[in-house]
Motif scaffolding. Structure first.
Motif, PDB file in Angstrom:
ATOM      1  N   TYR A 150       0.829  -1.197   0.000  1.00 50.56           N
ATOM      2  CA  TYR A 150       0.000   0.000   0.000  1.00 50.56           C
ATOM      3  C   TYR A 150       0.868   1.253   0.000  1.00 50.56           C
ATOM      4  CZ  TYR A 150      -3.273   3.586   1.464  1.00 50.56           C
ATOM      5  OH  TYR A 150      -4.017   4.743   1.532  1.00 50.56           O
ATOM      6  N   LEU A 151       1.889   1.260   0.823  1.00 47.18           N
ATOM      7  CA  LEU A 151       2.731   2.451   0.958  1.00 47.18           C
ATOM      8  C   LEU A 151       3.377   2.840  -0.363  1.00 47.18           C
ATOM      9  CD1 LEU A 151       3.967   4.538   2.914  1.00 47.18           C
ATOM     10  CD2 LEU A 151       5.801   2.905   3.341  1.00 47.18           C
ATOM     11  N   TYR A 152       3.805   1.858  -1.154  1.00 47.50           N
ATOM     12  CA  TYR A 152       4.545   2.172  -2.374  1.00 47.50           C
ATOM     13  C   TYR A 152       3.664   2.266  -3.615  1.00 47.50           C
ATOM     14  CZ  TYR A 152       8.996   1.928  -0.011  1.00 47.50           C
ATOM     15  OH  TYR A 152      10.059   2.197   0.818  1.00 47.50           O
ATOM     16  N   ARG A 153       2.485   1.612  -3.603  1.00 51.63           N
ATOM     17  CA  ARG A 153       1.647   1.630  -4.791  1.00 51.63           C
ATOM     18  C   ARG A 153       0.487   2.623  -4.703  1.00 51.63           C
ATOM     19  NH1 ARG A 153       0.881  -4.776  -6.486  1.00 51.63           N
ATOM     20  NH2 ARG A 153       3.084  -5.196  -6.939  1.00 51.63           N
ATOM     21  N   GLU A 154      -0.222   2.614  -3.595  1.00 56.96           N
ATOM     22  CA  GLU A 154      -1.451   3.395  -3.503  1.00 56.96           C
ATOM     23  C   GLU A 154      -1.276   4.728  -2.788  1.00 56.96           C
ATOM     24  OE1 GLU A 154      -3.412   2.008  -5.379  1.00 56.96           O
ATOM     25  OE2 GLU A 154      -2.682  -0.051  -5.320  1.00 56.96           O
ATOM     26  N   ALA A 155      -0.417   4.758  -1.775  1.00 53.14           N
ATOM     27  CA  ALA A 155      -0.257   5.987  -0.994  1.00 53.14           C
ATOM     28  C   ALA A 155       0.173   7.179  -1.853  1.00 53.14           C
ATOM     29  CB  ALA A 155       0.725   5.751   0.152  1.00 53.14           C
ATOM     30  N   PRO A 156       1.102   7.025  -2.806  1.00 52.86           N
ATOM     31  CA  PRO A 156       1.460   8.194  -3.628  1.00 52.86           C
ATOM     32  C   PRO A 156       0.283   8.725  -4.446  1.00 52.86           C
ATOM     33  CG  PRO A 156       3.142   6.491  -3.784  1.00 52.86           C
ATOM     34  CD  PRO A 156       1.986   5.871  -3.073  1.00 52.86           C
ATOM     35  N   HIS A 157      -0.581   7.817  -4.934  1.00 59.40           N
ATOM     36  CA  HIS A 157      -1.762   8.276  -5.670  1.00 59.40           C
ATOM     37  C   HIS A 157      -2.672   9.092  -4.765  1.00 59.40           C
ATOM     38  CE1 HIS A 157      -1.258   4.568  -8.510  1.00 59.40           C
ATOM     39  NE2 HIS A 157      -0.466   5.567  -8.849  1.00 59.40           N
ATOM     40  N   LEU A 158      -2.917   8.593  -3.547  1.00 65.48           N
ATOM     41  CA  LEU A 158      -3.772   9.315  -2.606  1.00 65.48           C
ATOM     42  C   LEU A 158      -3.199  10.689  -2.292  1.00 65.48           C
ATOM     43  CD1 LEU A 158      -6.090   9.564  -0.596  1.00 65.48           C
ATOM     44  CD2 LEU A 158      -4.734   8.243   1.040  1.00 65.48           C
ATOM     45  N   PHE A 159      -1.891  10.748  -2.068  1.00 62.31           N
ATOM     46  CA  PHE A 159      -1.256  12.033  -1.752  1.00 62.31           C
ATOM     47  C   PHE A 159      -1.427  13.009  -2.914  1.00 62.31           C
ATOM     48  CE2 PHE A 159       2.200  15.046  -1.392  1.00 62.31           C
ATOM     49  CZ  PHE A 159       2.205  15.348  -0.043  1.00 62.31           C
ATOM     50  N   GLY A 160      -1.227  12.534  -4.136  1.00 63.72           N
ATOM     51  CA  GLY A 160      -1.331  13.416  -5.294  1.00 63.72           C
ATOM     52  C   GLY A 160      -2.741  13.926  -5.506  1.00 63.72           C
ATOM     53  N   VAL A 161      -3.741  13.040  -5.395  1.00 60.01           N
ATOM     54  CA  VAL A 161      -5.131  13.458  -5.578  1.00 60.01           C
ATOM     55  C   VAL A 161      -5.538  14.450  -4.497  1.00 60.01           C
ATOM     56  CG1 VAL A 161      -7.521  12.646  -5.474  1.00 60.01           C
ATOM     57  CG2 VAL A 161      -5.833  11.382  -6.812  1.00 60.01           C
ATOM     58  N   ALA A 162      -5.179  14.173  -3.263  1.00 59.86           N
ATOM     59  CA  ALA A 162      -5.561  15.055  -2.163  1.00 59.86           C
ATOM     60  C   ALA A 162      -4.915  16.433  -2.301  1.00 59.86           C
ATOM     61  CB  ALA A 162      -5.171  14.415  -0.836  1.00 59.86           C
ATOM     62  N   ALA A 163      -3.658  16.467  -2.689  1.00 60.18           N
ATOM     63  CA  ALA A 163      -2.976  17.749  -2.847  1.00 60.18           C
ATOM     64  C   ALA A 163      -3.567  18.553  -3.995  1.00 60.18           C
ATOM     65  CB  ALA A 163      -1.481  17.512  -3.073  1.00 60.18           C
ATOM     66  N   ARG A 164      -3.940  17.893  -5.107  1.00 63.32           N
ATOM     67  CA  ARG A 164      -4.577  18.601  -6.221  1.00 63.32           C
ATOM     68  C   ARG A 164      -5.928  19.168  -5.820  1.00 63.32           C
ATOM     69  NH1 ARG A 164      -4.796  13.804  -9.993  1.00 63.32           N
ATOM     70  NH2 ARG A 164      -6.453  15.015 -11.013  1.00 63.32           N
ATOM     71  N   ALA A 165      -6.670  18.422  -5.005  1.00 65.22           N
ATOM     72  CA  ALA A 165      -8.024  18.842  -4.658  1.00 65.22           C
ATOM     73  C   ALA A 165      -8.055  19.896  -3.565  1.00 65.22           C
ATOM     74  CB  ALA A 165      -8.848  17.631  -4.219  1.00 65.22           C
ATOM     75  N   ALA A 166      -7.128  19.828  -2.602  1.00 63.19           N
ATOM     76  CA  ALA A 166      -7.232  20.713  -1.437  1.00 63.19           C
ATOM     77  C   ALA A 166      -5.893  21.265  -0.973  1.00 63.19           C
ATOM     78  CB  ALA A 166      -7.914  19.962  -0.286  1.00 63.19           C
ATOM     79  N   GLY A 167      -4.884  21.260  -1.819  1.00 62.08           N
ATOM     80  CA  GLY A 167      -3.629  21.907  -1.494  1.00 62.08           C
ATOM     81  C   GLY A 167      -2.960  21.339  -0.254  1.00 62.08           C
ATOM     82  N   LEU A 168      -2.425  22.237   0.581  1.00 55.68           N
ATOM     83  CA  LEU A 168      -1.674  21.820   1.758  1.00 55.68           C
ATOM     84  C   LEU A 168      -2.551  21.012   2.715  1.00 55.68           C
ATOM     85  CD1 LEU A 168       0.876  21.866   3.491  1.00 55.68           C
ATOM     86  CD2 LEU A 168       0.133  24.095   4.394  1.00 55.68           C
ATOM     87  N   HIS A 169      -3.796  21.449   2.916  1.00 50.81           N
ATOM     88  CA  HIS A 169      -4.685  20.711   3.825  1.00 50.81           C
ATOM     89  C   HIS A 169      -4.992  19.323   3.263  1.00 50.81           C
ATOM     90  CE1 HIS A 169      -5.308  23.961   6.639  1.00 50.81           C
ATOM     91  NE2 HIS A 169      -5.582  24.780   5.642  1.00 50.81           N
ATOM     92  N   GLY A 170      -5.112  19.223   1.954  1.00 51.59           N
ATOM     93  CA  GLY A 170      -5.310  17.922   1.344  1.00 51.59           C
ATOM     94  C   GLY A 170      -4.112  17.017   1.544  1.00 51.59           C
TER      95      GLY A 170
END
Length: 310
Positions: free
Chosen positions: A255-275
């Protein structure tokens, strides 16, 4: 006199737990309340157990079996308080919860709902820390409810003036949808206090209706992300980012190497620093779940939120 707070407790066949739940409400240090129990067609000893409690602040509404959404909406219609506090029939309310929530809402008129941290007991244990600030809550709403439903205190006027109700088309995640709609009319927040002991058991919706709950949750997530300009994530990818069903070190590393980077990228695009901060917290929660020892038979899932687990 009209109570300041209505505690809304829907109940269906919870005879083994409802007395303790009711007692935890009636023993609150904050006394200006009514407890509205909506009995959704119970067929066990629930009615007798509730009837044995004689506190005048207890009000009971008996209804034919219609489900949790109908019971919640009936409670919204019957509530007499200025604030609506939610409570489930198999949980336990912390003794100072209402006092702290009323005081917080009085100090922060821009906040339309606040919840608390909660403690798991039963099939799992541990404290769950909820997002604190309105900005953190808005970011968390992209990926799940930001307030544990059974810990919520909500301004009834905000619900009624905006026509917000629990929507049956979002069943099994109706609280997530309600808080999403409510966030458009004011701020949401959580207190750094364990205001709820949340019972984890195999018979909950999160265990017995997991597929339906996840499908509805994904639908709300897609809607919320699209509202922030992110509409390119398919259901499969989104589900893998949010739910880690495997357990053990191998599942955690994958999970850490495959899915976590996707989650981080989507969250940052949607809500910036808080995301980005929200993504880090969600990733940590998923890894902790994968590595936490299992106490008893339990679905291999970390729910996004707990308010719909009934």
């Amino acid at each position: 006199m009209t109570p300041r707070v209505t505690v809304l407790m829907p109940v269906h066949n919870a005879a083994d737990y409802v007395e303790a739940a009711i007692g935890s409400v009636l023993r609150q240090t904050y006394r200006d309340l009514e407890l509205l129990v909506v009995d959704d067609g119970s067929t066990d000893r629930t009615e007798a157990v509730v009837a044995s409690i004689t506190d005048p602040r207890l009000r009971v509404l008996h209804r034919p079996r219609a489900g949790i959404v109908a019971s919640l909406n009936a409670g919204l219609d019957e509530a007499r308080g200025e604030l609506l506090a939610r409570m489930d029939a198999d949980d336990v309310m912390g003794p100072e919860r209402l006092a702290r929530q009323v005081a917080y809402l009085d100090r922060n008129p821009e906040v339309v709902a606040c919840g608390t941290d909660y403690e798991l007991f039963g099939a799992m244990s541990g404290r769950v820390r909820m997002p604190r600030t309105p900005a953190a809550c808005r970011a968390r709403l992209l990926f799940g409810t930001c307030i544990a439903h059974s810990s919520a205190a909500i301004r009834l006027a905000a619900l009624r003036s905006a026509g917000i109700r629990y929507r049956p088309e979002y069943g099994y995640a109706e609280d997530y949808r309600l808080f999403t709609e409510l966030s458009q009319h004011g701020d949401l927040a959580n207190l750094p206090y364990v205001g709820l002991r949340y019972r984890v058991a195999d018979g909950q919706v999160s265990a017995t209706r997991l597929a339906e709950q996840r499908a509805t949750t994904l639908r709300i997530m897609r809607e919320n992300l699209a509202g922030c300009g992110v509409s390119t994530v398919d259901d499969g990818t989104l589900a893998r980012m949010i739910w880690l069903d495997g357990r053990g070190v191998g599942a955690a590393w994958t999970y850490l190497y495959r899915e976590a980077p996707h989650l981080f990228g989507v969250a940052a695009r949607a809500a910036g620093l808080h995301g980005a901060r929200t993504a880090v917290r969600l990733i940590r929660e998923r890894l902790n779940t994968a590595l936490r020892p299992r106490r008893r038979t339990q679905p291999a899932t970390q729910p996004v939120g707990v308010g719909n687990a009934r």
